[in-house]
Design an enzyme around this catalytic site. Structure first.
Site, PDB file in Angstrom:
ATOM      1  CG  ASP A 292      86.953  75.857  17.436  1.00  0.00           C
ATOM      2  OD1 ASP A 292      86.917  76.175  16.236  1.00  0.00           O
ATOM      3  OD2 ASP A 292      86.979  74.677  17.834  1.00  0.00           O
ATOM      4  CD  GLU A 293      92.080  78.827  20.839  1.00  0.00           C
ATOM      5  OE1 GLU A 293      92.065  79.058  19.605  1.00  0.00           O
ATOM      6  OE2 GLU A 293      92.758  77.938  21.356  1.00  0.00           O
TER       7      GLU A 293
ATOM      8  CE  LYS B 224      93.565  80.676  15.152  1.00  0.00           C
ATOM      9  NZ  LYS B 224      92.837  79.618  15.819  1.00  0.00           N
ATOM     10  N   GLY B 225      90.028  85.194  14.761  1.00  0.00           N
ATOM     11  CA  GLY B 225      89.597  86.048  13.655  1.00  0.00           C
ATOM     12  C   GLY B 225      89.347  87.478  14.083  1.00  0.00           C
TER      13      GLY B 225
ATOM     14  CG  ASN C 126      94.306  72.447   8.415  1.00  0.00           C
ATOM     15  OD1 ASN C 126      94.663  73.474   7.855  1.00  0.00           O
ATOM     16  ND2 ASN C 126      95.082  71.782   9.235  1.00  0.00           N
ATOM     17  CB  ALA C 127      92.720  77.318   9.020  1.00  0.00           C
ATOM     18  N   GLY C 128      89.668  77.775   9.064  1.00  0.00           N
ATOM     19  CA  GLY C 128      88.516  78.475   8.508  1.00  0.00           C
ATOM     20  C   GLY C 128      88.355  79.810   9.183  1.00  0.00           C
ATOM     21  CG  HIS C 129      89.221  84.235   9.345  1.00  0.00           C
ATOM     22  ND1 HIS C 129      88.504  84.619  10.461  1.00  0.00           N
ATOM     23  CD2 HIS C 129      89.851  85.334   8.902  1.00  0.00           C
ATOM     24  CE1 HIS C 129      88.702  85.895  10.651  1.00  0.00           C
ATOM     25  NE2 HIS C 129      89.503  86.356   9.727  1.00  0.00           N
TER      26      HIS C 129
ATOM     27  CD  GLN D  18      95.469  74.456  11.633  1.00  0.00           C
ATOM     28  OE1 GLN D  18      96.616  74.771  11.405  1.00  0.00           O
ATOM     29  NE2 GLN D  18      94.532  74.533  10.730  1.00  0.00           N
TER      30      GLN D  18
ATOM     31  CB  THR E  24      82.192  77.017  12.150  1.00  0.00           C
ATOM     32  OG1 THR E  24      83.221  76.893  13.096  1.00  0.00           O
ATOM     33  CG2 THR E  24      81.773  78.432  12.011  1.00  0.00           C
TER      34      THR E  24
ATOM     35  NE  ARG F  37      82.314  67.037  15.721  1.00  0.00           N
ATOM     36  CZ  ARG F  37      83.535  66.505  15.851  1.00  0.00           C
ATOM     37  NH1 ARG F  37      83.705  65.378  16.510  1.00  0.00           N
ATOM     38  NH2 ARG F  37      84.593  67.085  15.323  1.00  0.00           N
ATOM     39  N   PRO F  38      78.084  69.785  18.975  1.00  0.00           N
ATOM     40  CG  PRO F  38      76.776  68.617  20.505  1.00  0.00           C
ATOM     41  CD  PRO F  38      77.118  68.694  19.058  1.00  0.00           C
TER      42      PRO F  38
ATOM     43  N   GLY G 256      81.568  91.217  23.564  1.00  0.00           N
ATOM     44  CA  GLY G 256      80.284  90.922  22.911  1.00  0.00           C
ATOM     45  C   GLY G 256      80.519  90.305  21.549  1.00  0.00           C
TER      46      GLY G 256
HETATM   47  P1  IMP Z   1      94.062  67.864  10.184  1.00  0.00           P
HETATM   48  O1  IMP Z   1      94.719  69.164  10.463  1.00  0.00           O
HETATM   49  O2  IMP Z   1      92.995  67.940   9.130  1.00  0.00           O
HETATM   50  O3  IMP Z   1      95.045  66.767   9.918  1.00  0.00           O
HETATM   51  O4  IMP Z   1      93.269  67.431  11.528  1.00  0.00           O
HETATM   52  C1  IMP Z   1      93.978  67.098  12.709  1.00  0.00           C
HETATM   53  C2  IMP Z   1      93.260  67.618  13.938  1.00  0.00           C
HETATM   54  O5  IMP Z   1      93.354  69.038  14.008  1.00  0.00           O
HETATM   55  C3  IMP Z   1      91.764  67.306  13.982  1.00  0.00           C
HETATM   56  O6  IMP Z   1      91.390  67.062  15.331  1.00  0.00           O
HETATM   57  C4  IMP Z   1      91.120  68.582  13.476  1.00  0.00           C
HETATM   58  O7  IMP Z   1      89.794  68.741  13.950  1.00  0.00           O
HETATM   59  C5  IMP Z   1      92.042  69.607  14.103  1.00  0.00           C
HETATM   60  N1  IMP Z   1      92.072  70.882  13.382  1.00  0.00           N
HETATM   61  C6  IMP Z   1      92.675  71.125  12.209  1.00  0.00           C
HETATM   62  N2  IMP Z   1      92.503  72.407  11.855  1.00  0.00           N
HETATM   63  C7  IMP Z   1      91.774  72.993  12.826  1.00  0.00           C
HETATM   64  C8  IMP Z   1      91.328  74.349  13.050  1.00  0.00           C
HETATM   65  O8  IMP Z   1      91.567  75.272  12.249  1.00  0.00           O
HETATM   66  N3  IMP Z   1      90.599  74.559  14.207  1.00  0.00           N
HETATM   67  C9  IMP Z   1      90.351  73.573  15.108  1.00  0.00           C
HETATM   68  N4  IMP Z   1      90.779  72.316  14.936  1.00  0.00           N
HETATM   69  C10 IMP Z   1      91.500  72.017  13.817  1.00  0.00           C
END
Ligand code: IMP
Length: 421
Positions: free
Chosen positions: A13-14, A16-17, A38-41, A221, A296, A300-301, A412
């Site tokens: 959540d820094e 990167k995008g 598990n990532a999102g962009h 991540q 996102t 969650r805060p 900004g």
């Molecule tokens: P997993 O990668 O789904 O196994 O989750 C393991 C941990 O990594 C959890 O605390 C997730 O919230 C965190 N995590 C996984 N992917 C991301 C990401 O892209 N951004 C922030 N946290 C992540």
């Protein structure tokens, strides 16, 4: 030409995008090397919004080849949705390449992820429940299924064995079991569609290096979520640090060029675990509101606090960072006074050593330096020299302590609100 890398310095959540979007505009190849969906962009181009979890965002540039490297785990259904999203919006996916060595996520991985999280009770990791951990487990257990075998239909025997073993576990815990025939029928259809994208990406990237092409490796991540160097067990199951670039793409260390660490001018964290510079008070609330620090997807805060240079120095060491990309400088500049953690006090002594050991880190107290805020509107500034003195002092001190130059400054919310140093 060497491959440049963009990585998260802390817990993700820094932002990167923003840096990836900027750098990928001129990249011939944009490469994902670790993690999965598990990532999102999210990215907005010409008023159209795209949400990618797997496909490198460079796919939106007509001349960029987007590569899903061997270190990535791929959920075929998610990938097909992303390909559809591209086609629905007038883009095509002909520039997509998937490594034949990337591992496939099946529905039993997703269910195993949920089962494991359920068993952890109040010691949950808080995984994304996308099957990431169990797919990497199978990879290392050597019962995983790779994209090359998947699209060439050389996976039936392994899939049947996996389903048999996993069904026994699911039965024990009262979970739904899977039917191998049905899964084969469904997944063979996905394999047929994905076949055209699967290639030997190691050969492809080496050819690119030989031809002096520009390669950008997009981290997912972040450093403190690394399976080895993060705050285990509250980590993901891959290596989002620089080592993951070599193992997740086949690009050797000598071909790696710039390694940019992305961070915010303050810090934030989701979930449990020690957080030394946290401001569980009005300041933290103020940072959260100013930077809109809410998850996102979950809203969650996030926990918020001051920037921790001991933790940043750890990211510098682990990744050999050559440059920093610091976002939200405008946000921190809205405060009157800013604190910066420049060291820890532990057992009466000053230390710059970060530890991921919960008991060790609990013994540390932050040492702060205070800076003047009130930077004013800096969103239009394009040269670092034109920043207000207070902002310059803050940024200069960060560089002085961690000894890495700042290369990008986020000024900004807009995608073009950035100083390229
Ligand atoms: P997993 O990668 O789904 O196994 O989750 C393991 C941990 O990594 C959890 O605390 C997730 O919230 C965190 N995590 C996984 N992917 C991301 C990401 O892209 N951004 C922030 N946290 C992540």
């Amino acid at each position: 030409m060497k491959a440049d890398v963009v990585l998260g310095s802390f817990y993700g959540d820094e932002g990167k995008g923003k840096i990836i979007d900027y750098l990928s505009q001129t990249a011939d190849f944009a490469v994902r090397f670790s993690g999965g969906n598990n990532a999102g962009h999210s990215i907005e181009i010409n008023g159209k919004k795209f949400a990618f979890h797997l496909v490198p965002s460079g796919i939106l540039n007509k001349n960029t080849i987007a590569v899903i490297g061997n270190g990535v785990v791929v959920d075929p259904k998610v990938l097909l949705e992303e390909i559809k999203q591209l086609k629905d919006n007038g883009y095509d996916a002909k520039n997509l390449r998937i490594s034949d060595k990337a591992h496939v996520i099946f529905p039993y991985h997703v269910q195993m992820d949920k089962l494991q999280e359920g068993l952890r009770g109040n010691q949950k990791i808080g995984t994304t429940n996308r099957g990431i951990g169990p797919t990497y487990c199978d990879k290392y257990e050597r019962c995983g299924i790779r994209m090359g075998d998947f699209v060439n239909k050389r996976y039936e025997e392994q899939l049947r064995r996996n389903i048999e073993v996993k069904n026994n576990i699911f039965k024990t815990y009262g979970y739904e079991t899977f039917d191998a025939d049905k899964m084969l029928e469904e997944y063979n259809a996905y394999a047929d569609i994905l076949k055209e994208y699967v290639v030997d990406t190691v050969a492809l990237l080496h050819e690119a290096i030989e031809q002096d092409k520009k390669i950008l490796c997009e981290g997912a991540q972040a450093t403190l979520l690394d399976i080895d160097f993060g705050s285990y067990p509250f980590v993901t199951s891959s290596s989002p640090t620089v080592g993951g670039v070599c193992t997740g793409t086949g690009i050797g260390a000598k071909y790696i060029g710039e390694v940019y660490g992305v961070l915010k001018a303050y810090s934030s964290k989701v979930g449990e675990g020690p957080y030394i510079t946290e401001q569980d008070n009005e300041i933290g609330d103020q940072i959260r509101e100013l930077g809109y620090e809410y998850g996102t997807t979950t809203k969650r805060p996030r926990r918020c606090g001051w920037l921790d240079l001991v933790a940043l120095r750890y990211a510098v060491m682990i990744n050999g960072l050559t440059g920093l990309a610091i976002n939200h400088v405008d946000t921190i500049g809205k405060l009157d006074k800013i604190k910066l953690c420049v060291g820890y006090k532990k057992d009466g002594k000053v230390t710059m050593q970060y530890s991921t050991d919960i008991e060790e880190i609990a013994k540390c107290e932050p040492i702060y330096e205070e800076f003047e805020g009130n930077f004013g509107d800096i969103s239009h500034i394009k040269n670092r020299e034109d920043l207000p003195e207070n902002a310059k002092k803050y940024l200069n001190r960060i560089e002085e302590v961690v000894k890495v130059p700042i290369k990008f400054i986020g000024t900004g919310a807009g995608r073009d609100c950035m100083i390229v140093c």
